[in-house]
Design a protein around this motif. Structure first.
Motif, short mmCIF file in Angstrom:
data_model
loop_
_atom_site.label_atom_id
_atom_site.label_comp_id
_atom_site.label_asym_id
_atom_site.label_seq_id
_atom_site.Cartn_x
_atom_site.Cartn_y
_atom_site.Cartn_z
N GLU A 47 52.56 1.51 3.77
CA GLU A 47 53.94 1.41 2.98
C GLU A 47 53.54 1.66 1.33
O GLU A 47 52.59 1.04 0.94
N TYR A 67 57.59 5.40 4.10
CA TYR A 67 58.66 4.81 3.34
C TYR A 67 58.53 5.28 1.74
O TYR A 67 58.76 4.34 0.72
N GLY A 75 61.77 4.76 -0.68
CA GLY A 75 61.64 3.11 -0.99
C GLY A 75 63.16 2.48 -0.96
O GLY A 75 63.08 1.32 -1.05
N GLY A 76 64.10 3.30 -0.57
CA GLY A 76 65.40 2.82 -0.45
C GLY A 76 66.32 3.00 -1.82
O GLY A 76 65.79 3.19 -3.03
N ARG A 81 57.38 -5.24 -1.27
CA ARG A 81 57.16 -4.71 0.30
C ARG A 81 58.57 -4.97 0.97
O ARG A 81 59.11 -5.81 0.73
N ARG A 82 58.82 -3.77 1.67
CA ARG A 82 60.16 -3.61 2.35
C ARG A 82 60.00 -3.39 3.83
O ARG A 82 60.95 -3.64 4.67
#
Length: 276
Positions: free
Chosen positions: A165, A190, A193-194, A268-269
């Motif tokens: 990640e 990812y 990252g959103g 961290r996700r």
């Protein structure tokens, strides 16, 4: 020049080459995978990243077969779950059957699984699979510094890749530095990252300066900092947007501004390899 030929390649420590920009299928609906991967291949992606745990390898295989693209123009990655349910050899043969291939370009251990204590034994299995010609390159995913030290120390074989990640708020600098010391390529999962990350003011300033979207600016940051990157999307127009990141370059000042977005471990996700 074709769209796919604009993608730079990273030379791995075993001499193989991997396209630096690929297409991931994590959380892609198995029923939609063939269509989605088919769209990605038409856009120009030649590096496809899947995993047994995603349960969509068969859709990836159907899309590859339908594309008519020569096998040597494709780079296909899949992963061994390492969850105690069977051997890597059996898992890879099943994956190859699902994909319709006789080898994969890169086979990764999906998680180190500290609770099972299989980080080393799984790596020893992958070494044998590479020697058997079933995987051109082998590597790991989500391996921590201690895991890397263990498998390298015990086998003398250095992973070609560690897929981790990695995004603006979780840049994993210490682990990346360790990779550099050992000649391990860093691959980011990812990578965007959103939505919260894409709202960072520094990112919007960089994107505006180049007339690109925040996602494009993030992907450009990954490329310029040396990461292999595998964004995903279910929408063809977004796939094309994510692929269109080679017509601009970030300055050192802009790279520094994006580096400052990092939140360390607090960023961290996804899953934590210490806990899985």
């Amino acid at each position: 020049m074709t769209a796919s030929s604009s993608v730079p390649s990273v030379t791995l420590n075993d001499g193989a080459s991997i396209p630096q920009l690929g297409f991931g299928v994590f959380r892609v609906d198995p029923a939609e995978t063939e269509r989605i991967v088919g769209d990605a291949l038409e856009v120009g992606y030649r590096h496809i990243d899947t995993a047994a745990m995603y349960r969509n390898e068969d859709g990836v295989g159907r899309a590859i077969a339908a594309s008519g693209i020569p096998r040597d123009e494709l780079f296909v990655t899949t992963k061994f779950p390492n969850n105690g349910s069977g051997s890597a050899a059996d898992a890879l043969r099943h994956s190859l059957d699902q994909l319709g291939l006789d080898r994969v370009d890169l086979y990764l251990i999906h998680w180190p699984r500290p609770k099972l204590g299989t980080a080393l034994s799984a790596w020893q299995e992958l070494i044998e699979l590479q020697q058997a010609g079933l995987a051109t390159s082998i590597g790991v995913s989500n391996y921590r510094a201690g895991d890397l030290g263990l498998i390298i120390g015990e086998t003398g074989v250095i992973p070609a890749v560690n897929q981790i990640e990695l995004h603006l708020e979780f840049q994993q600098r210490e682990l990346k530095e360790l990779h550099t010391q050992h000649g391990i390529a860093t691959e980011a999962w990812y990578p965007l990252g959103g939505g919260e990350i894409t709202s960072a003011p520094a990112l919007h300033e960089v994107a505006k300066a180049h007339g690109v979207t925040p996602a494009q600016a993030i992907l450009r940051w990954h490329l310029q900092t040396g990461n292999i990157v595998i964004p995903k999307s279910n929408r063809r127009e977004r796939m094309a947007e994510n692929f269109d990141v080679f017509g601009f370059e970030l300055t050192d000042v802009e790279l520094a501004a994006l580096a400052a977005v990092d939140q360390g471990a607090a960023g961290r996700r996804g899953g934590d390899p210490n806990e899985l």
